[in-house]
Structures are given as structure tokens and as C-alpha cells.
Design a protein around this motif. Structure first.
Motif, PDB file in Angstrom:
ATOM      1  N   VAL A 115     -39.500 -76.857  14.913  1.00  0.00           N
ATOM      2  CA  VAL A 115     -40.198 -76.894  13.629  1.00  0.00           C
ATOM      3  C   VAL A 115     -40.053 -78.269  12.991  1.00  0.00           C
ATOM      4  O   VAL A 115     -41.029 -78.853  12.505  1.00  0.00           O
ATOM      5  CB  VAL A 115     -39.670 -75.781  12.688  1.00  0.00           C
ATOM      6  CG1 VAL A 115     -40.163 -75.980  11.278  1.00  0.00           C
ATOM      7  CG2 VAL A 115     -40.088 -74.420  13.208  1.00  0.00           C
ATOM      8  N   LEU A 116     -38.856 -78.828  13.013  1.00  0.00           N
ATOM      9  CA  LEU A 116     -38.645 -80.152  12.441  1.00  0.00           C
ATOM     10  C   LEU A 116     -39.401 -81.228  13.206  1.00  0.00           C
ATOM     11  O   LEU A 116     -39.882 -82.196  12.610  1.00  0.00           O
ATOM     12  CB  LEU A 116     -37.157 -80.492  12.393  1.00  0.00           C
ATOM     13  CG  LEU A 116     -36.358 -79.765  11.327  1.00  0.00           C
ATOM     14  CD1 LEU A 116     -34.877 -80.098  11.447  1.00  0.00           C
ATOM     15  CD2 LEU A 116     -36.865 -80.108   9.942  1.00  0.00           C
ATOM     16  N   ALA A 117     -39.524 -81.071  14.506  1.00  0.00           N
ATOM     17  CA  ALA A 117     -40.261 -82.038  15.319  1.00  0.00           C
ATOM     18  C   ALA A 117     -41.735 -82.084  14.929  1.00  0.00           C
ATOM     19  O   ALA A 117     -42.399 -83.106  15.106  1.00  0.00           O
ATOM     20  CB  ALA A 117     -40.112 -81.704  16.794  1.00  0.00           C
ATOM     21  N   VAL A 118     -42.250 -81.006  14.391  1.00  0.00           N
ATOM     22  CA  VAL A 118     -43.637 -80.955  13.958  1.00  0.00           C
ATOM     23  C   VAL A 118     -43.773 -81.339  12.482  1.00  0.00           C
ATOM     24  O   VAL A 118     -44.672 -82.088  12.105  1.00  0.00           O
ATOM     25  CB  VAL A 118     -44.226 -79.541  14.196  1.00  0.00           C
ATOM     26  CG1 VAL A 118     -45.603 -79.413  13.594  1.00  0.00           C
ATOM     27  CG2 VAL A 118     -44.249 -79.232  15.680  1.00  0.00           C
ATOM     28  N   VAL A 119     -42.875 -80.863  11.660  1.00  0.00           N
ATOM     29  CA  VAL A 119     -42.993 -81.039  10.209  1.00  0.00           C
ATOM     30  C   VAL A 119     -42.726 -82.479   9.767  1.00  0.00           C
ATOM     31  O   VAL A 119     -43.425 -82.992   8.893  1.00  0.00           O
ATOM     32  CB  VAL A 119     -42.055 -80.057   9.471  1.00  0.00           C
ATOM     33  CG1 VAL A 119     -41.979 -80.353   8.006  1.00  0.00           C
ATOM     34  CG2 VAL A 119     -42.527 -78.632   9.697  1.00  0.00           C
ATOM     35  N   VAL A 120     -41.761 -83.132  10.342  1.00  0.00           N
ATOM     36  CA  VAL A 120     -41.395 -84.488   9.900  1.00  0.00           C
ATOM     37  C   VAL A 120     -42.549 -85.482  10.053  1.00  0.00           C
ATOM     38  O   VAL A 120     -42.864 -86.201   9.102  1.00  0.00           O
ATOM     39  CB  VAL A 120     -40.108 -84.967  10.602  1.00  0.00           C
ATOM     40  CG1 VAL A 120     -39.859 -86.443  10.364  1.00  0.00           C
ATOM     41  CG2 VAL A 120     -38.920 -84.151  10.122  1.00  0.00           C
TER      42      VAL A 120
ATOM     43  N   GLU B 224     -41.833 -95.129   6.083  1.00  0.00           N
ATOM     44  CA  GLU B 224     -41.464 -95.993   7.214  1.00  0.00           C
ATOM     45  C   GLU B 224     -40.050 -95.685   7.701  1.00  0.00           C
ATOM     46  O   GLU B 224     -39.758 -95.847   8.881  1.00  0.00           O
ATOM     47  CB  GLU B 224     -41.574 -97.466   6.810  1.00  0.00           C
ATOM     48  CG  GLU B 224     -43.000 -97.961   6.690  1.00  0.00           C
ATOM     49  CD  GLU B 224     -43.713 -98.017   8.025  1.00  0.00           C
ATOM     50  OE1 GLU B 224     -43.090 -98.386   9.033  1.00  0.00           O
ATOM     51  OE2 GLU B 224     -44.898 -97.680   8.048  1.00  0.00           O
ATOM     52  N   THR B 225     -39.181 -95.270   6.785  1.00  0.00           N
ATOM     53  CA  THR B 225     -37.828 -94.916   7.178  1.00  0.00           C
ATOM     54  C   THR B 225     -37.827 -93.657   8.041  1.00  0.00           C
ATOM     55  O   THR B 225     -37.136 -93.583   9.051  1.00  0.00           O
ATOM     56  CB  THR B 225     -36.948 -94.675   5.935  1.00  0.00           C
ATOM     57  OG1 THR B 225     -36.936 -95.868   5.156  1.00  0.00           O
ATOM     58  CG2 THR B 225     -35.539 -94.298   6.304  1.00  0.00           C
ATOM     59  N   VAL B 226     -38.641 -92.696   7.653  1.00  0.00           N
ATOM     60  CA  VAL B 226     -38.721 -91.440   8.392  1.00  0.00           C
ATOM     61  C   VAL B 226     -39.431 -91.614   9.716  1.00  0.00           C
ATOM     62  O   VAL B 226     -38.980 -91.147  10.751  1.00  0.00           O
ATOM     63  CB  VAL B 226     -39.439 -90.366   7.540  1.00  0.00           C
ATOM     64  CG1 VAL B 226     -39.677 -89.122   8.348  1.00  0.00           C
ATOM     65  CG2 VAL B 226     -38.630 -90.060   6.302  1.00  0.00           C
ATOM     66  N   ARG B 227     -40.554 -92.321   9.681  1.00  0.00           N
ATOM     67  CA  ARG B 227     -41.336 -92.514  10.906  1.00  0.00           C
ATOM     68  C   ARG B 227     -41.942 -93.913  10.910  1.00  0.00           C
ATOM     69  O   ARG B 227     -43.003 -94.128  10.324  1.00  0.00           O
ATOM     70  CB  ARG B 227     -42.432 -91.466  10.989  1.00  0.00           C
ATOM     71  CG  ARG B 227     -43.217 -91.611  12.244  1.00  0.00           C
ATOM     72  CD  ARG B 227     -43.838 -90.365  12.668  1.00  0.00           C
ATOM     73  NE  ARG B 227     -44.543 -90.635  13.917  1.00  0.00           N
ATOM     74  CZ  ARG B 227     -44.945 -89.710  14.705  1.00  0.00           C
ATOM     75  NH1 ARG B 227     -44.726 -88.473  14.397  1.00  0.00           N
ATOM     76  NH2 ARG B 227     -45.561 -90.017  15.807  1.00  0.00           N
ATOM     77  N   PRO B 228     -41.298 -94.874  11.553  1.00  0.00           N
ATOM     78  CA  PRO B 228     -41.788 -96.247  11.572  1.00  0.00           C
ATOM     79  C   PRO B 228     -43.145 -96.357  12.269  1.00  0.00           C
ATOM     80  O   PRO B 228     -43.427 -95.626  13.231  1.00  0.00           O
ATOM     81  CB  PRO B 228     -40.737 -97.011  12.365  1.00  0.00           C
ATOM     82  CG  PRO B 228     -39.553 -96.125  12.423  1.00  0.00           C
ATOM     83  CD  PRO B 228     -40.046 -94.726  12.256  1.00  0.00           C
TER      84      PRO B 228
END
Length: 55
Positions: free
Chosen positions: A10-15, A48-52
């Protein structure tokens, strides 16, 4: 074990979805308040911190 796997999936999709949403919100704030908006810069930095980005 199964619950941890489900939580990870779930986290792999939500983030990534949340990071993309924050980027879109930052763009809208920037359009309304200008490119020097502290709020827009903060939102962009958070996304950018969460997903560069890949450039």
C-alpha cells in the motif's frame, strides 16, 4: 507477516501518488502567488524529499 507485506504494498503505491499530488498543488500555489512563494518552495522541497525527480 502478511499484514506487513500488505502495508508495504500500500505504501509503495500511495507515496508516489501523494508526492505527485503535492507537486501539482505546488504548481497551483506558484501560479497564484508567484514563483518566489515560500509555500510553493516548501511544497516542492517536500515532494522532492519524498520522491526525487529523475533529471
Amino acid at each position: 507477516m502478511r499484514a506487513q507485506l500488505i502495508r508495504w504494498a500500500v505504501l509503495a503505491v500511495v507515496v508516489p501518488i501523494a508526492a505527485a499530488g503535492v507537486k501539482k498543488i505546488a504548481e497551483r500555489v506558484e501560479d497564484r502567488r508567484g514563483p518566489r512563494s515560500k509555500i510553493a518552495r516548501g511544497l516542492r522541497k517536500a515532494s522532492e524529499t519524498v520522491r526525487p525527480s529523475k533529471h
